[in-house]
Motif scaffolding. Structure first.
Motif, mmCIF file in Angstrom:
data_model
loop_
_atom_site.group_PDB
_atom_site.id
_atom_site.type_symbol
_atom_site.label_atom_id
_atom_site.label_comp_id
_atom_site.label_asym_id
_atom_site.label_seq_id
_atom_site.Cartn_x
_atom_site.Cartn_y
_atom_site.Cartn_z
ATOM 1 N N SER A 190 -45.999 53.215 44.340
ATOM 2 C CA SER A 190 -45.427 53.263 42.987
ATOM 3 C C SER A 190 -45.166 51.854 42.461
ATOM 4 O O SER A 190 -45.333 51.591 41.264
ATOM 5 C CB SER A 190 -44.139 54.085 42.973
ATOM 6 O OG SER A 190 -43.127 53.426 43.709
ATOM 7 N N GLN A 191 -44.768 50.922 43.320
ATOM 8 C CA GLN A 191 -44.574 49.534 42.890
ATOM 9 C C GLN A 191 -45.900 48.884 42.513
ATOM 10 O O GLN A 191 -45.983 48.132 41.546
ATOM 11 C CB GLN A 191 -43.901 48.724 43.990
ATOM 12 C CG GLN A 191 -42.426 49.006 44.138
ATOM 13 C CD GLN A 191 -41.800 48.160 45.237
ATOM 14 O OE1 GLN A 191 -42.481 47.420 45.935
ATOM 15 N NE2 GLN A 191 -40.491 48.285 45.382
ATOM 16 N N GLU A 192 -46.936 49.162 43.266
ATOM 17 C CA GLU A 192 -48.245 48.605 42.968
ATOM 18 C C GLU A 192 -48.768 49.152 41.649
ATOM 19 O O GLU A 192 -49.431 48.441 40.888
ATOM 20 C CB GLU A 192 -49.226 48.891 44.104
ATOM 21 C CG GLU A 192 -48.973 48.063 45.346
ATOM 22 C CD GLU A 192 -49.887 48.427 46.505
ATOM 23 O OE1 GLU A 192 -50.617 49.439 46.420
ATOM 24 O OE2 GLU A 192 -49.865 47.696 47.503
ATOM 25 N N ALA A 193 -48.479 50.436 41.349
ATOM 26 C CA ALA A 193 -48.948 51.056 40.115
ATOM 27 C C ALA A 193 -48.229 50.468 38.906
ATOM 28 O O ALA A 193 -48.815 50.298 37.840
ATOM 29 C CB ALA A 193 -48.735 52.567 40.170
ATOM 30 N N GLU A 194 -46.964 50.146 39.039
ATOM 31 C CA GLU A 194 -46.188 49.605 37.922
ATOM 32 C C GLU A 194 -46.571 48.162 37.605
ATOM 33 O O GLU A 194 -46.789 47.805 36.452
ATOM 34 C CB GLU A 194 -44.691 49.657 38.232
ATOM 35 C CG GLU A 194 -44.118 51.049 38.253
ATOM 36 C CD GLU A 194 -42.664 51.073 38.690
ATOM 37 O OE1 GLU A 194 -42.087 49.997 38.929
ATOM 38 O OE2 GLU A 194 -42.120 52.170 38.799
ATOM 39 N N GLY A 195 -46.620 47.315 38.601
ATOM 40 C CA GLY A 195 -46.814 45.891 38.353
ATOM 41 C C GLY A 195 -48.174 45.370 38.721
ATOM 42 O O GLY A 195 -48.396 44.170 38.691
ATOM 43 N N GLY A 196 -49.041 46.170 39.099
ATOM 44 C CA GLY A 196 -50.366 45.717 39.507
ATOM 45 C C GLY A 196 -50.393 45.440 41.001
ATOM 46 O O GLY A 196 -50.913 46.223 41.766
ATOM 47 N N ALA A 197 -49.787 44.342 41.418
ATOM 48 C CA ALA A 197 -49.776 43.988 42.833
ATOM 49 C C ALA A 197 -48.361 43.571 43.217
ATOM 50 O O ALA A 197 -47.604 43.058 42.406
ATOM 51 C CB ALA A 197 -50.751 42.868 43.121
ATOM 52 N N VAL A 198 -48.025 43.809 44.439
ATOM 53 C CA VAL A 198 -46.718 43.412 44.957
ATOM 54 C C VAL A 198 -46.742 41.894 45.144
ATOM 55 O O VAL A 198 -47.681 41.366 45.748
ATOM 56 C CB VAL A 198 -46.416 44.129 46.290
ATOM 57 C CG1 VAL A 198 -45.082 43.685 46.851
ATOM 58 C CG2 VAL A 198 -46.448 45.633 46.104
ATOM 59 N N ALA A 244 -41.232 63.288 63.938
ATOM 60 C CA ALA A 244 -41.284 63.880 62.602
ATOM 61 C C ALA A 244 -40.462 63.045 61.619
ATOM 62 O O ALA A 244 -40.892 62.797 60.481
ATOM 63 C CB ALA A 244 -40.768 65.313 62.647
ATOM 64 N N GLU A 245 -39.263 62.588 62.049
ATOM 65 C CA GLU A 245 -38.439 61.746 61.178
ATOM 66 C C GLU A 245 -39.127 60.410 60.905
ATOM 67 O O GLU A 245 -39.073 59.884 59.786
ATOM 68 C CB GLU A 245 -37.075 61.509 61.812
ATOM 69 C CG GLU A 245 -36.199 62.742 61.865
ATOM 70 C CD GLU A 245 -34.920 62.513 62.663
ATOM 71 O OE1 GLU A 245 -33.901 63.105 62.298
ATOM 72 O OE2 GLU A 245 -34.961 61.726 63.634
ATOM 73 N N LYS A 246 -39.781 59.873 61.908
ATOM 74 C CA LYS A 246 -40.502 58.614 61.745
ATOM 75 C C LYS A 246 -41.621 58.764 60.720
ATOM 76 O O LYS A 246 -41.793 57.924 59.834
ATOM 77 C CB LYS A 246 -41.070 58.167 63.090
ATOM 78 C CG LYS A 246 -41.886 56.907 63.034
ATOM 79 C CD LYS A 246 -42.455 56.568 64.394
ATOM 80 C CE LYS A 246 -43.441 55.428 64.311
ATOM 81 N NZ LYS A 246 -44.078 55.149 65.594
ATOM 82 N N ALA A 247 -42.388 59.850 60.824
ATOM 83 C CA ALA A 247 -43.491 60.084 59.889
ATOM 84 C C ALA A 247 -42.951 60.280 58.470
ATOM 85 O O ALA A 247 -43.545 59.792 57.496
ATOM 86 C CB ALA A 247 -44.288 61.305 60.327
ATOM 87 N N GLU A 248 -41.815 60.981 58.333
ATOM 88 C CA GLU A 248 -41.219 61.211 57.017
ATOM 89 C C GLU A 248 -40.778 59.887 56.376
ATOM 90 O O GLU A 248 -41.065 59.629 55.203
ATOM 91 C CB GLU A 248 -40.018 62.148 57.148
ATOM 92 C CG GLU A 248 -39.326 62.450 55.843
ATOM 93 C CD GLU A 248 -38.080 63.293 56.042
ATOM 94 O OE1 GLU A 248 -37.245 63.297 55.123
ATOM 95 O OE2 GLU A 248 -37.940 63.928 57.107
ATOM 96 N N LYS A 249 -40.111 59.047 57.122
ATOM 97 C CA LYS A 249 -39.654 57.751 56.596
ATOM 98 C C LYS A 249 -40.841 56.856 56.244
ATOM 99 O O LYS A 249 -40.826 56.146 55.242
ATOM 100 C CB LYS A 249 -38.758 57.037 57.606
ATOM 101 C CG LYS A 249 -37.440 57.723 57.853
ATOM 102 C CD LYS A 249 -36.568 57.643 56.624
ATOM 103 C CE LYS A 249 -35.223 58.290 56.895
ATOM 104 N NZ LYS A 249 -34.386 58.351 55.700
ATOM 105 N N LEU A 250 -41.889 56.892 57.066
ATOM 106 C CA LEU A 250 -43.074 56.096 56.802
ATOM 107 C C LEU A 250 -43.765 56.556 55.521
ATOM 108 O O LEU A 250 -44.205 55.730 54.713
ATOM 109 C CB LEU A 250 -44.031 56.163 57.992
ATOM 110 C CG LEU A 250 -45.219 55.219 57.957
ATOM 111 C CD1 LEU A 250 -44.738 53.771 57.917
ATOM 112 C CD2 LEU A 250 -46.107 55.440 59.159
ATOM 113 N N SER A 251 -43.833 57.858 55.316
ATOM 114 C CA SER A 251 -44.458 58.364 54.080
ATOM 115 C C SER A 251 -43.614 57.985 52.861
ATOM 116 O O SER A 251 -44.157 57.679 51.793
ATOM 117 C CB SER A 251 -44.658 59.879 54.146
ATOM 118 O OG SER A 251 -43.408 60.537 54.138
ATOM 119 N N THR A 271 -45.020 55.757 49.761
ATOM 120 C CA THR A 271 -44.898 56.241 48.382
ATOM 121 C C THR A 271 -44.234 55.187 47.511
ATOM 122 O O THR A 271 -44.684 54.915 46.383
ATOM 123 C CB THR A 271 -44.075 57.548 48.341
ATOM 124 O OG1 THR A 271 -44.680 58.501 49.219
ATOM 125 C CG2 THR A 271 -44.002 58.108 46.941
ATOM 126 N N ALA A 272 -43.175 54.572 48.003
ATOM 127 C CA ALA A 272 -42.492 53.528 47.243
ATOM 128 C C ALA A 272 -43.408 52.331 47.023
ATOM 129 O O ALA A 272 -43.429 51.741 45.931
ATOM 130 C CB ALA A 272 -41.230 53.102 47.970
#
Length: 124
Positions: free
Chosen positions: A91-99, A76-83, A87-88
């Motif tokens: 959000s980076q892809e949405a701000e700058g287009g592509a990483v 459960a902790e692994k799945a939480e950290k992965l999500s 998410t991060a």
């Protein structure tokens, strides 16, 4: 070919070569021995982290399971950290287009690092 009483002419040569071979082997074996006597310290090492093995006179018990240094994370902790990571990333892809790729980041670092180093050298 001339024969001697005990064999052919080459038997004295063969016996001489055999003697030389034995002498060389003995010489090489004598190089393996040492005349230096060193006293070995058999006392137990001082301190817990001496970095040397300690002879306890017994065999180690390999049937004891090793203890973990820290508690392991659950699924459960692994799945939480992965999500959180996904998410991060989104959000980076949405701000700058592509990483940016590693190559782009390294080129940018090289350019700024060179400028910074030159300004430090020149004292500006």
């Amino acid at each position: 070919m001339t024969k001697l009483a005990g064999g052919d002419i080459f038997s004295p040569v063969r016996s001489a070569l055999a003697g030389v071979a034995v002498a060389m082997a003995l010489f090489q074996l004598s190089a393996c021995t040492s005349t230096d006597t060193q006293i070995v310290d058999t006392s137990s090492p001082s301190g817990l982290s001496s970095g040397q093995a300690r002879n306890t006179g017994t065999f180690p018990n390999l049937n004891i399971p090793p203890q973990s240094a820290a508690s392991q994370i659950s699924d459960a902790e692994k799945a939480e950290k992965l999500s959180e990571l996904k998410t991060a990333q989104s959000s980076q892809e949405a701000e700058g287009g592509a990483v940016p790729s590693d190559e782009e980041l390294l080129k940018k670092l090289a350019a700024t690092h060179a400028q910074k180093t030159l300004s430090e050298i020149e004292g500006k």
